[in-house]
Scaffold this active site. Structure first.
Site, short mmCIF file in Angstrom:
data_model
loop_
_atom_site.label_atom_id
_atom_site.label_comp_id
_atom_site.label_asym_id
_atom_site.label_seq_id
_atom_site.Cartn_x
_atom_site.Cartn_y
_atom_site.Cartn_z
N SER A 159 2.79 -6.11 -0.84
CA SER A 159 1.86 -5.35 -0.01
C SER A 159 0.76 -6.26 0.51
O SER A 159 0.41 -7.26 -0.11
CB SER A 159 1.24 -4.20 -0.81
OG SER A 159 0.51 -4.69 -1.92
N GLY A 161 0.47 -8.50 2.67
CA GLY A 161 0.71 -9.91 2.90
C GLY A 161 0.80 -10.78 1.67
O GLY A 161 0.93 -12.01 1.78
N GLU A 265 4.42 -3.59 13.62
CA GLU A 265 3.93 -4.94 13.89
C GLU A 265 4.95 -5.72 14.72
O GLU A 265 6.15 -5.67 14.44
CB GLU A 265 3.67 -5.67 12.58
CG GLU A 265 2.58 -5.04 11.72
CD GLU A 265 2.36 -5.80 10.43
OE1 GLU A 265 2.13 -7.02 10.50
OE2 GLU A 265 2.41 -5.17 9.36
N GLU A 277 7.58 -5.92 11.42
CA GLU A 277 7.58 -4.99 10.28
C GLU A 277 7.05 -3.64 10.72
O GLU A 277 6.50 -3.50 11.82
CB GLU A 277 6.71 -5.53 9.13
CG GLU A 277 7.18 -6.84 8.53
CD GLU A 277 6.29 -7.27 7.37
OE1 GLU A 277 5.42 -6.50 6.93
OE2 GLU A 277 6.47 -8.42 6.89
N ASP A 284 -3.93 -1.21 8.13
CA ASP A 284 -5.27 -1.77 7.94
C ASP A 284 -5.89 -2.25 9.26
O ASP A 284 -7.09 -2.06 9.49
CB ASP A 284 -5.25 -2.88 6.89
CG ASP A 284 -4.19 -3.94 7.10
OD1 ASP A 284 -3.51 -3.92 8.16
OD2 ASP A 284 -4.02 -4.80 6.21
N THR A 285 -5.08 -2.84 10.15
CA THR A 285 -5.63 -3.27 11.43
C THR A 285 -6.12 -2.09 12.26
O THR A 285 -6.97 -2.24 13.15
CB THR A 285 -4.58 -4.05 12.25
OG1 THR A 285 -3.48 -3.19 12.55
CG2 THR A 285 -4.10 -5.27 11.49
N ARG A 360 -10.31 -6.99 -0.23
CA ARG A 360 -11.05 -6.38 0.86
C ARG A 360 -11.99 -5.31 0.32
O ARG A 360 -11.57 -4.34 -0.30
CB ARG A 360 -10.06 -5.78 1.87
CG ARG A 360 -10.68 -5.39 3.19
CD ARG A 360 -9.61 -5.17 4.26
NE ARG A 360 -8.62 -4.20 3.87
CZ ARG A 360 -7.31 -4.35 4.00
NH1 ARG A 360 -6.82 -5.46 4.51
NH2 ARG A 360 -6.47 -3.41 3.63
#
Length: 389
Positions: A159, A161, A265, A277, A284-285, A360
């Site tokens: 997850s 990355g 993505e 993907e 999140d983006t 984050r």
């Protein structure tokens, strides 16, 4: 559609399996409609726990624990919000009549890079870069040699990355192997991908239910160590590339089916678009949509789940900048200078109970009526006003 109050016998009830910062925003949007909310995660006081009507802490990899909380609460809709989850529990819940969003098969396909890549490239015939799957270091060396350098190496399951790296030469492969094997998730198999020398990468947020499919404006983003640090909307791209991106997104999300928002993505090189993907949940983006749209990705997700109309208004251009912790602590404090709280900015502190380096912890959101580039520069300036201890 009828809306009741939470905690009643006839309440509409949404259960989140995974309760991070994205789930927190989903809970807030659901509660605005009087929906009863249940937040489930593997640690206490997760962000969504703090705003839900009910909260549970369980082992998310344990099928019996997941099914126990589902059967106890009997949610109207189950929203998996993380990849690290026991997929068999979702299949069994679906067989028992519970509504998994978007559906258990879609969650299963997208949580595993092998499943979704083969589904997209071989069944749906969408354009992707070259790829191979390996289970041994010797297999990695052979695949990388076939692919050429640089190449991208990832676990098939992880997850945000985690475990992803770029090998620029054969001498990097041992380090990439170690990074992948140390990632949370299933690192028993790796995907080795062609390094596409793209001009930029985007997230195409795609919202669907049985009534319609809607696209948000494309979101550009910059990643570091496989995790996003900046995103902006809209991404300036040609109409040809945008149309291709929407076509790929619709093909993939129609193939997966179900309701909800999908973060698709893609890599873009000129007018060529490559699928990378897809996540069957808020992305999140896409936090940038909290400042750019009348209905954020979280509000659109809830609307799609409930079968409601999906239209919204674009306010203008915006950007987001993620703040990642610099320290490991059980009592995280994010210090933000007052000048970060400007008339054209939002600040969101997630309230996570523990930090570790790179986690984050907050996000800065900025708005500009006309320019994504200006919004992005403002976001980069504001995030420098964050620190932690």
């Amino acid at each position: 559609m009828e809306f009741s109050a939470p905690l009643k016998s006839d309440s509409i009830k949404i259960m989140l399996l995974g309760s991070g910062e994205l789930g927190k925003e989903v809970i807030i949007e659901a509660q605005r409609l009087g929906i009863e909310t249940v937040a489930v995660d593997s640690y206490n006081n997760a962000p969504a726990h703090l705003v839900a009507n009910k909260a549970y802490t369980i082992n998310m990899k344990n099928k019996d624990e997941i099914l126990d909380v589902i059967r106890r609460e009997k949610p109207t809709y189950i929203l998996p919000e993380v990849e690290a989850i026991n997929i068999q529990a979702l299949f069994e819940a679906e067989q028992e009549g519970f509504h998994v969003i978007p559906n258990a098969d879609a969650v299963n396909k997208t949580m595993n890079r092998k499943n979704i890549r083969e589904f997209a490239a071989e069944q749906l015939k969408v354009k992707t870069g070259k790829y191979e799957f390996v289970t041994t270091f010797e297999g990695l060396q052979k695949a990388a040699s076939n692919m050429g350098f640089p190449c991208v190496i990832k676990p098939v399951m992880s997850s945000s990355g985690h475990g992803q790296s770029v090998a620029k030469a054969a001498t990097d492969l041992e380090k990439s192997w170690e990074i992948a094997k140390e990632a949370r998730g299933d690192a028993s198999e790796l995907i080795v991908e062609e390094f596409i020398r793209f001009d930029y990468e985007i997230t195409m947020l795609t919202v669907r239910n049985e009534k319609q499919t809607v696209f948000c404006e494309p979101i550009g983003h910059i990643q570091q160590d496989g995790d996003y640090i900046f995103s902006w909307q809209p991404m300036n791209m040609s109409e040809t590339a945008k149309a291709k991106a929407q076509d790929i997104a619709k093909t993939v999300t129609d193939g997966l089916g179900g309701r909800g928002i999908f973060g698709v993505e893609m890599f873009v090189k000129g007018d060529e678009v490559y699928f990378s993907e897809v996540s069957p949940r808020p992305h999140d983006t896409g936090m940038v949509t909290m400042i750019t749209q009348s209905q954020s990705e979280f509000a659109l997700h809830v609307r799609a789940v409930l079968g409601l109309p999906l239209d919204y208004i674009d306010y203008g251009c915006g950007a987001s900048a993620a703040y990642k912790a610099k320290e490991d602590t059980f009592n995280p404090v994010v210090t933000i200078q007052e000048s970060a709280f400007a008339k054209n900015s939002f600040v969101r502190v997630f309230g996570k109970p523990q930090s570790h380096v790179g986690r984050r912890m907050a996000v800065a959101l900025t708005f500009d009526k006309n320019s994504s580039e200006v919004a992005l520069e403002n976001a980069k300036t504001i995030i420098k006003k964050f620190s932690d201890k």
